[in-house]
Design a protein around this motif. Structure first.
Motif, mmCIF file in Angstrom:
data_model
loop_
_atom_site.group_PDB
_atom_site.id
_atom_site.type_symbol
_atom_site.label_atom_id
_atom_site.label_comp_id
_atom_site.label_asym_id
_atom_site.label_seq_id
_atom_site.Cartn_x
_atom_site.Cartn_y
_atom_site.Cartn_z
ATOM 1 N N ASP A 1 0.717 -1.171 0.345
ATOM 2 C CA ASP A 1 -0.197 -0.263 -0.266
ATOM 3 C C ASP A 1 1.201 1.271 0.046
ATOM 4 N N GLY A 2 2.301 1.065 0.838
ATOM 5 C CA GLY A 2 2.243 2.341 0.752
ATOM 6 C C GLY A 2 3.787 3.048 -0.581
ATOM 7 N N LEU A 3 3.753 1.916 -1.022
ATOM 8 C CA LEU A 3 4.380 1.856 -2.515
ATOM 9 C C LEU A 3 4.374 2.972 -3.606
ATOM 10 N N GLU A 4 3.036 3.225 -3.095
ATOM 11 C CA GLU A 4 2.246 4.313 -4.650
ATOM 12 C C GLU A 4 3.139 5.667 -4.005
ATOM 13 N N LYS A 5 2.862 6.707 -2.781
ATOM 14 C CA LYS A 5 3.392 7.072 -2.371
ATOM 15 C C LYS A 5 5.281 7.544 -3.165
ATOM 16 N N VAL B 1 29.536 -3.663 3.028
ATOM 17 C CA VAL B 1 29.561 -2.191 3.796
ATOM 18 C C VAL B 1 28.685 -1.522 3.595
ATOM 19 N N SER B 2 27.799 -1.948 2.900
ATOM 20 C CA SER B 2 26.188 -1.535 2.895
ATOM 21 C C SER B 2 25.267 -1.470 3.237
ATOM 22 N N THR B 3 24.035 -1.930 3.454
ATOM 23 C CA THR B 3 22.714 -2.313 3.569
ATOM 24 C C THR B 3 21.582 -1.108 2.747
ATOM 25 N N LEU B 4 21.090 -1.512 1.827
ATOM 26 C CA LEU B 4 20.592 -0.579 1.638
ATOM 27 C C LEU B 4 18.381 -1.354 1.183
ATOM 28 N N LYS B 5 17.977 -1.166 1.995
ATOM 29 C CA LYS B 5 16.242 -0.998 2.736
ATOM 30 C C LYS B 5 15.111 -0.626 1.656
ATOM 31 N N GLY B 6 14.571 -0.453 1.388
ATOM 32 C CA GLY B 6 13.542 0.207 0.688
ATOM 33 C C GLY B 6 12.417 -1.323 0.149
ATOM 34 N N HIS B 7 13.024 -2.043 -0.688
ATOM 35 C CA HIS B 7 12.572 -2.923 -1.182
ATOM 36 C C HIS B 7 11.383 -3.524 -0.538
ATOM 37 N N ALA C 1 21.450 0.735 -9.438
ATOM 38 C CA ALA C 1 19.648 0.138 -9.667
ATOM 39 C C ALA C 1 19.078 -1.400 -9.701
ATOM 40 N N THR C 2 18.370 -1.551 -9.077
ATOM 41 C CA THR C 2 18.557 -2.708 -8.393
ATOM 42 C C THR C 2 15.891 -3.514 -8.376
ATOM 43 N N GLY C 3 16.382 -3.936 -9.313
ATOM 44 C CA GLY C 3 14.897 -5.029 -9.877
ATOM 45 C C GLY C 3 14.442 -5.644 -8.499
ATOM 46 N N ASN C 4 13.379 -5.564 -8.080
ATOM 47 C CA ASN C 4 12.553 -6.589 -7.842
ATOM 48 C C ASN C 4 10.894 -7.228 -7.626
ATOM 49 N N GLN C 5 10.769 -8.542 -7.292
ATOM 50 C CA GLN C 5 9.157 -8.342 -6.883
ATOM 51 C C GLN C 5 8.702 -7.808 -6.499
ATOM 52 N N ASP C 6 8.215 -6.599 -5.860
ATOM 53 C CA ASP C 6 7.423 -6.089 -5.891
ATOM 54 C C ASP C 6 7.405 -4.627 -6.736
ATOM 55 N N THR C 7 7.703 -5.017 -8.097
ATOM 56 C CA THR C 7 7.424 -4.213 -9.281
ATOM 57 C C THR C 7 7.732 -3.442 -9.205
ATOM 58 N N THR C 8 8.537 -2.819 -8.073
ATOM 59 C CA THR C 8 9.972 -1.464 -8.774
ATOM 60 C C THR C 8 11.290 -1.683 -8.978
ATOM 61 N N CYS C 9 11.293 -0.649 -9.466
ATOM 62 C CA CYS C 9 12.895 -0.816 -9.406
ATOM 63 C C CYS C 9 13.224 0.620 -8.550
ATOM 64 N N ARG C 10 14.665 -0.155 -7.521
ATOM 65 C CA ARG C 10 14.836 2.048 -7.092
ATOM 66 C C ARG C 10 16.628 1.968 -7.113
ATOM 67 N N ALA D 1 15.239 6.920 -6.323
ATOM 68 C CA ALA D 1 14.599 7.294 -6.688
ATOM 69 C C ALA D 1 13.660 5.809 -6.758
ATOM 70 N N VAL D 2 12.305 5.821 -7.102
ATOM 71 C CA VAL D 2 11.497 4.229 -6.965
ATOM 72 C C VAL D 2 11.437 4.388 -8.098
ATOM 73 N N LEU D 3 11.425 3.757 -9.473
ATOM 74 C CA LEU D 3 10.450 3.361 -10.542
ATOM 75 C C LEU D 3 9.460 2.313 -10.783
#
Length: 450
Positions: free
Chosen positions: A105-109, A315-321, A338-347, A359-361
């Motif tokens: 639900d929160g992805l759209e924002k 050295v880094s952990t990227l959180k958001g997907h 750029a990272t591609g995910n099954q949550d239908t986004t590329c971050r 950015a979230v595409l």
């Protein structure tokens, strides 16, 4: 990643109906039933239409496309549905595969506002002579271009070469039988009946990963495979990703990410194992940064990791997907990942400021399975699991995009090294093909409004 073939995803059967039908692989379960995207009435008519030998070479040229022919040669005039009608049905019926049930639900924002309608690459040609196929539904790095005249792809057990210049396709490597290495080196061994599920090609070196943990390395200008091995004896050791990159010293490395939770780094001269880095989950995608100092590691986790390429230390952990990730790519300048995910986004992540994504595409239908940057850094191409390829203008902060839609599973995308061409593989028995786009040099952002 799940150790499954597409025909084991039973819950998808109502949405897909018979697009893929590799009858010749029934003995080892290599084939899979994607349960095609087309409504069964259309699908039956298409089979009848394209199975006619006179239509086997029903390619589409740029001129024919401008004159109204469908980009894939689908004869919509024969059906009760228009292309637009079916696109609407398809969008409504498609079920994206999810490994985790985290609410979206929160992805759209977070979605970045995109001006669609730009035209960076013009359609040039669609051919059914060059076909691609998919072994595992989550792995889509199966097409690479080493020039605008040389494209390599996986079809069944073979790696094929397509020449857009000569309009011809030939077999480069056949892995349906024994694959015998031509170079005697430690760890090299004969492989048999390798189901190729991932691939990378750079300069003269081709590297392919197998469904049972195999690795095949081949020089494009030499016959046979120079090196073959099984990276692991684990029953669930799928080679999910392979990459070819340079270390900080300039030496060429082969990087493999496997389902057994290891990243392996091999020397690309003697193919000796240099490092083996353990992680706590299956590794689905890896990539060296352009300077060779950092290693992106993605897998069966919502987190994406950046590790030191020499030690493997995170050295880094990227959180958001919100789901598992299966693709990543570095911008040639080295700061953007750029990272591609099954949550239908590329971050998009700026490695100088990693507290949150840049950015979230958003995709239109499904998981982002493949991401590639053009070598000049001007464009980023993003492929969904099916139907959609998006090309973003990196020069304007990824706010302008060209969106192209097809009908079928996307097996891979690749820019040519000179950035003049973009190739898309569509894996399907009925209308599977290779699509070529050529760069439009005199484009205007006003194109978006007309």
């Amino acid at each position: 990643m799940a150790l499954v073939y597409l025909n084991e995803l039973e819950y998808l059967e109502d949405d897909f109906n018979g697009m893929f039908d590799f009858d010749e692989f029934e003995d080892d379960n290599f084939g899979f039933d994607m349960n095609g995207h087309l409504h069964e009435d259309i699908h039956a008519e298409l089979l009848d239409y394209f199975d006619n030998p006179e239509r086997q070479q029903n390619d589409t040229s740029a001129t024919e496309y401008r004159n109204g022919k469908d980009i894939q040669g689908i004869p919509w005039e024969r059906f009760n549905y228009s292309r637009d009608d079916f696109r609407t049905m398809r969008l409504n019926r498609y079920q994206n595969f999810e490994s985790l049930s985290i609410p979206r639900d929160g992805l759209e924002k977070e979605w970045k506002k995109i001006e669609k309608g730009s035209m960076f690459y013009d359609f040039q040609f669609n051919t059914r002579v060059a076909k691609t196929s998919i072994v595992h539904f989550q792995l889509r790095n199966l097409l690479w271009a080493t020039s605008k005249h040389d494209v390599y792809m996986v079809h069944n057990y073979s790696i094929m070469h397509w020449s857009p210049l000569l309009q011809g396709c030939d077999e480069l490597l056949n892995a349906s039988g024994p694959v015998v290495p031509t170079q005697k080196s430690y760890g090299s061994s004969t492989l048999n009946r390798v189901q190729i599920c991932t691939m990378a090609v750079k300069d003269d070196l081709l590297v392919a990963g197998g469904f049972r943990g195999e690795l095949i390395c081949k020089y494009l200008n030499q016959p046979g495979a120079i090196f073959c091995t099984k990276l692991s004896e684990d029953d669930n050791a799928i080679t999910n990703s392979v990459d070819i990159a340079q270390s900080p010293s300039g030496a060429v490395r082969v990087i493999c990410g496997n389902n057994d939770c290891f990243v392996r780094v091999l020397d690309a001269e003697k193919f000796s194992l240099l490092n083996r880095f353990p992680f706590s989950w299956s590794v689905n995608s890896t990539s060296f940064s352009p300077d060779g100092k950092l290693l992106a590691v993605l897998g069966d986790s919502t987190d994406c990791l950046i590790a030191d390429s020499q030690s493997g230390k995170v050295v880094s952990t990227l959180k958001g997907h919100l789901d598992y990730s299966f693709s990543c790519a570095w911008h040639p300048a080295g700061h953007i990942l750029a990272t591609g995910n099954q949550d239908t986004t590329c971050r998009l992540w700026d490695t100088r400021y990693l507290s949150e994504s840049l950015a979230v595409l958003k995709g239109n239908m499904g998981a982002i399975r493949c991401i590639k940057f053009s070598s000049d850094g001007n464009f980023m191409a993003m492929a969904e699991a099916a139907d959609y390829v998006h090309v973003y203008d990196a020069k304007v902060g990824y706010s302008a995009a060209q969106e192209t839609d097809f009908f079928g599973e996307i097996s891979g995308i690749s820019f040519s090294p000179d950035c003049e061409s973009l190739f898309v593989g569509i894996a399907d028995r009925t209308y599977g093909s290779l699509v070529e786009f050529n760069r439009r040099h005199q484009y205007s952002y006003l194109d978006s409004y007309f």
